[in-house]
Design an enzyme around this catalytic site. Structure first.
Site, PDB file in Angstrom:
ATOM      1  N   HIS A  70       6.430 -15.173  46.460  1.00 32.03           N
ATOM      2  CA  HIS A  70       6.166 -14.280  47.430  1.00 32.03           C
ATOM      3  C   HIS A  70       6.469 -14.480  48.830  1.00 32.03           C
ATOM      4  O   HIS A  70       7.111 -13.876  49.602  1.00 32.03           O
ATOM      5  CB  HIS A  70       4.743 -13.853  47.375  1.00 32.03           C
ATOM      6  CG  HIS A  70       4.274 -13.079  46.160  1.00 32.03           C
ATOM      7  ND1 HIS A  70       3.449 -13.676  45.178  1.00 32.03           N
ATOM      8  CD2 HIS A  70       5.089 -12.328  45.327  1.00 32.03           C
ATOM      9  CE1 HIS A  70       3.338 -12.682  43.948  1.00 32.03           C
ATOM     10  NE2 HIS A  70       4.379 -12.004  44.132  1.00 32.03           N
ATOM     11  N   ASP A 163      11.011  -6.536  44.079  1.00 29.94           N
ATOM     12  CA  ASP A 163      10.072  -7.670  43.492  1.00 29.94           C
ATOM     13  C   ASP A 163       9.904  -6.998  41.962  1.00 29.94           C
ATOM     14  O   ASP A 163       8.908  -6.543  41.615  1.00 29.94           O
ATOM     15  CB  ASP A 163       8.696  -7.555  44.215  1.00 29.94           C
ATOM     16  CG  ASP A 163       7.735  -8.469  43.421  1.00 29.94           C
ATOM     17  OD1 ASP A 163       8.159  -9.276  42.704  1.00 29.94           O
ATOM     18  OD2 ASP A 163       6.820  -8.420  44.039  1.00 29.94           O
TER      19      ASP A 163
HETATM   20  N1  SPD Z   1      10.583 -14.558  35.107  1.00 29.30           N
HETATM   21  C1  SPD Z   1      10.081 -14.330  36.282  1.00 29.30           C
HETATM   22  C2  SPD Z   1      10.752 -13.277  37.294  1.00 29.30           C
HETATM   23  C3  SPD Z   1       9.535 -12.452  37.645  1.00 29.30           C
HETATM   24  C4  SPD Z   1       9.813 -11.729  38.935  1.00 29.30           C
HETATM   25  N2  SPD Z   1       8.773 -11.110  39.543  1.00 29.30           N
HETATM   26  C5  SPD Z   1       7.643 -11.621  39.471  1.00 29.30           C
HETATM   27  C6  SPD Z   1       6.550 -10.433  40.222  1.00 29.30           C
HETATM   28  C7  SPD Z   1       5.668 -11.240  41.467  1.00 29.30           C
HETATM   29  N3  SPD Z   1       5.277 -10.297  42.192  1.00 29.30           N
END
Ligand code: SPD
Length: 286
Positions: A70, A163
């Site tokens: 993040h 995201d």
């Molecule tokens: N396989 C991992 C990819 C995940 C991406 N998104 C994660 C969300 C976290 N906020």
């Protein structure tokens, strides 16, 4: 002691990374299971990574290393943009991206578009520290398919942060060129976009594909990485593009100093160094 172990009472969650490789986390307790209209949502308490959120059996966050994801998704683009005030978040139902955005002193309004309200509700219950920013008055949650939402906004945002979950199920369209065309249109004249993209070791061509979409739309584009141990091969690739700022650009150090205390991954050296890529990726994206 590993997933094929038959010891009674020993449970593992295993995410498959390739047909022959996976990551196994030993589970203390399976806390939550729910099939939403979009995906299977599960939460496990694990021995070494704390609580873990999975969607359709793929790890989204773990308490132990979510900061590395993040902080890098958010602070790299927002400290390159000269004055980010209005931010659009695509996905991000767990709230970790919001938690990092609200640290920025320039930010006035954040619209988060998440398709699956059940993810938001589960994370508000089981991950209160990750999802804490949902109560910030600058945040507006829109429960809608982001593909539709981005078609409805034009020139409104300084930054779009993608995201998403992995490119299976509800997130497939978030990797298509038509989506990035709409993101470009949703940004104002000095807008910036960054997005989680792929594990650079296993999927360099996915990085290339998304980067090519961005190259067709923006004058400045790039790729950067973060070390996230619970993600495939431990190294995650993000793509970024700007209408006016060179990529990479150094971060605004004055703004960084206003919120740097408490960060666990991002700093000025990491920002600049994260754009350094291994040869195999440079060759895949050139
Ligand atoms: N396989 C991992 C990819 C995940 C991406 N998104 C994660 C969300 C976290 N906020």
């Amino acid at each position: 002691m590993f997933p094929n172990d038959t010891t009674e009472g020993v449970t593992w969650f295993m995410e498959q990374h390739t047909p022959n490789v996976g990551l196994a986390l030993r589970v203390k307790e399976h806390l939550y299971t729910h099939q939403s209209p979009y995906q299977l949502i599960e939460i496990f308490d694990t021995f070494d990574y704390g609580k873990v959120l999975t969607l359709d059996k793929l790890i989204m966050i773990t308490e132990r290393d979510e900061f590395a994801y993040h902080e890098m998704l958010v602070h790299v683009p927002l400290l390159i943009h000269p004055n980010p005030r209005k931010i659009l978040v695509i996905g991000g139902g767990d709230g970790g991206t919001l938690r990092e955005i609200v640290k920025h002193p320039t930010v006035e309004r954040i619209v988060q578009v998440e398709i699956d309200e059940d993810v938001v509700n589960a994370c508000r219950e089981y991950f209160p520290e990750v999802s804490s920013a949902y109560d910030d008055p600058r945040v507006e949650l829109v429960v809608q398919d982001a593909l539709k939402y981005v078609k409805s906004v034009r020139g409104q945002f300084d930054a779009v942060l993608i995201d998403s979950s992995d490119p299976v199920g509800p997130a497939v369209g978030l990797f298509a060129e038509s989506f990035f065309t709409d993101v470009h249109a949703a940004l104002n004249s000095d807008g910036i976009v960054s997005g989680q993209t792929a594990p650079i070791f296993y999927e360099p061509m996915r990085i290339r594909l998304v980067l090519d979409h961005l190259r067709n739309l923006f004058p400045y584009t790039g790729v950067y990485t973060s070390h996230i141990p619970s993600y495939p091969a431990g190294m995650w690739g993000f793509t970024i593009a700007s209408k006016t700022q060179k990529i990479p650009s150094p971060p605004d150090e004055v703004r960084f100093l206003t919120f740097c205390e408490g960060l666990k991954y991002y700093n000025i050296s990491i920002h600049n160094g994260s754009f350094g890529l291994p040869q195999y990726i440079l060759q895949a994206i050139e």
